[in-house]
Design a protein around this motif. Structure first.
Motif, short mmCIF file in Angstrom:
data_model
loop_
_atom_site.label_atom_id
_atom_site.label_comp_id
_atom_site.label_asym_id
_atom_site.label_seq_id
_atom_site.Cartn_x
_atom_site.Cartn_y
_atom_site.Cartn_z
N THR A 140 0.84 -1.13 0.14
CA THR A 140 0.00 -0.26 -0.07
C THR A 140 0.91 1.11 -0.08
N ALA A 144 0.82 4.02 -2.83
CA ALA A 144 0.51 5.30 -2.88
C ALA A 144 1.74 6.28 -3.20
N VAL A 158 -4.08 9.06 -2.12
CA VAL A 158 -4.82 8.00 -1.66
C VAL A 158 -6.03 8.32 -0.57
#
Length: 368
Positions: A140, A144, A158
């Motif tokens: 993640t 991002a 995000v």
């Protein structure tokens, strides 16, 4: 037993297979531990720290490999095949379903390969879990980062800000990788959709994360619809037994994603789940763009956070390493189902049924 710890040579692989505490335990058990010079520096572990616990530092990889048992992090690369010899035990990640030439080299030299990713019973994979946790959180964070305009991304933040739509993150798979990817995505404030085959798993995720996520049953239509509406897609699917990952996202789906969207495929070390990912990338050259979509396909993501990863991995692997080194391996495997499942090659035979099927090679029952 003589146990060797060579320096990892895969691109930007800063992890090392043992900590000073691990050396202390193995030396206390009566083993000799040989560590290649500077093997631990990428994880901020000095040669002196190893020496204090009883290790011997050797100058070359050849010396570190001249042992009874090798403990590594990542699978041996081609330049290390020359060190293979009959009877050698290698304890490491292998992911052989994606590297058939490695499997053949191990068989030719009659090396015993015990794979971290297949050690365990049932659905429990204790040596895969800590690195899955790291890779999920990193996926993640990495996604991002590559959404940022200067990295070629669409320029989506995000978590958004008041008055601006939040980024959409889709996570394919709700296992150890998936749940940690979810934690980071929810923490950043994204709109998160998770797809999984298991209704029980989806219920569990909703109990944990409440209405901060949406869950959908994993099927071709739901995958297609979720992916094309995403800014970031994380591939977090693990197939048990070290098998090759299934292709879940077709090229036609990727073509319909918004330009500058990002794919991070954590399953790439098992072949990947995106049809548009046909090779692994490296930390030095981590992405490529296809159909306007950024593809991140690094197969050793945890190597980027080596200190955390090294200690987490050794916490899990050390008890098994000590057991492997404790006596005759054949006798140990008769009573230890978890370790038996970890043995992929043994005495010139391939002993992991699922991976043998993926590779199209003959399988042999290890107890026979």
């Amino acid at each position: 037993m003589r146990i060797g710890i060579p320096k990892e040579i895969k691109n930007r692989e800063n992890r090392v297979a043992i900590t000073p505490a691990g050396v202390h335990a193995l030396v206390s058990d009566g083993h000799e531990v040989l560590i290649e010079k500077n093997a631990g520096l990428g994880s901020a572990i000095t040669d002196e720290a190893y020496i204090e616990e009883g290790a011997k530092i050797v100058d070359t990889a050849e010396e570190a490999w001249d042992v009874d048992m090798i403990i590594k992090v990542k699978e041996p690369v081609e330049s290390e095949y020359k060190y293979f010899k009959e009877g050698l035990i290698i304890f490491a990640y292998f992911h052989m379903a994606a590297v058939p030439e490695l499997a053949q080299a191990l068989l030719d030299k009659k090396v015993t390969a015990i794979a971290y990713e297949t050690v365990g019973t049932g659905n429990d994979r204790p040596l895969l879990k800590p690195m899955s946790q790291v890779a999920g959180k990193m996926a993640t964070i990495i996604g991002a980062e590559f959404l940022q305009s200067q990295n070629g991304g669409s320029g989506v933040l995000v978590g958004g800000v008041p008055g601006v739509e939040k980024g959409k993150v889709t996570i394919l798979g709700g296992g150890n990788v998936g749940i940690n990817a979810i934690k980071m995505a929810v923490g950043l404030g994204a709109r998160v959709t998770v797809l999984d085959l298991s209704l029980e798993k989806m219920a569990e995720l909703e109990n944990i994360f409440g209405n901060t996520i949406d869950t959908k049953a994993s099927n071709p239509k739901n995958i297609h619809d979720a992916v094309i509406d995403s800014d970031l897609v994380v591939g977090a699917v693990l197939v048990g037994g070290g098998r090759k990952a299934p292709t879940l996202v077709r090229e036609e789906t990727v073509k319909q994603m918004r330009p500058g969207s990002v794919i991070v495929d954590v399953a790439v070390d098992q072949g990947g789940i995106f049809e548009t990912i046909d090779h692994s990338t490296s930390h030095d050259d981590p992405i490529y763009v296809k159909h306007g979509v950024i593809h991140y396909a690094v197969d050793n993501i945890p190597g980027a956070v080596a200190q955390t990863s090294t200690y987490a991995l050794t916490n899990a692997t050390l008890p098994y390493a000590r057991k492997i080194a404790s006596g005759d391996l054949g006798d140990i495997l008769k009573t230890d189902e978890a370790l038996k499942a970890g043995v992929n090659t043994y005495k010139g035979k391939f002993t992991s049924k699922d991976i043998a099927e993926d590779l199209g090679i003959e399988y042999s029952d290890i107890l026979e």
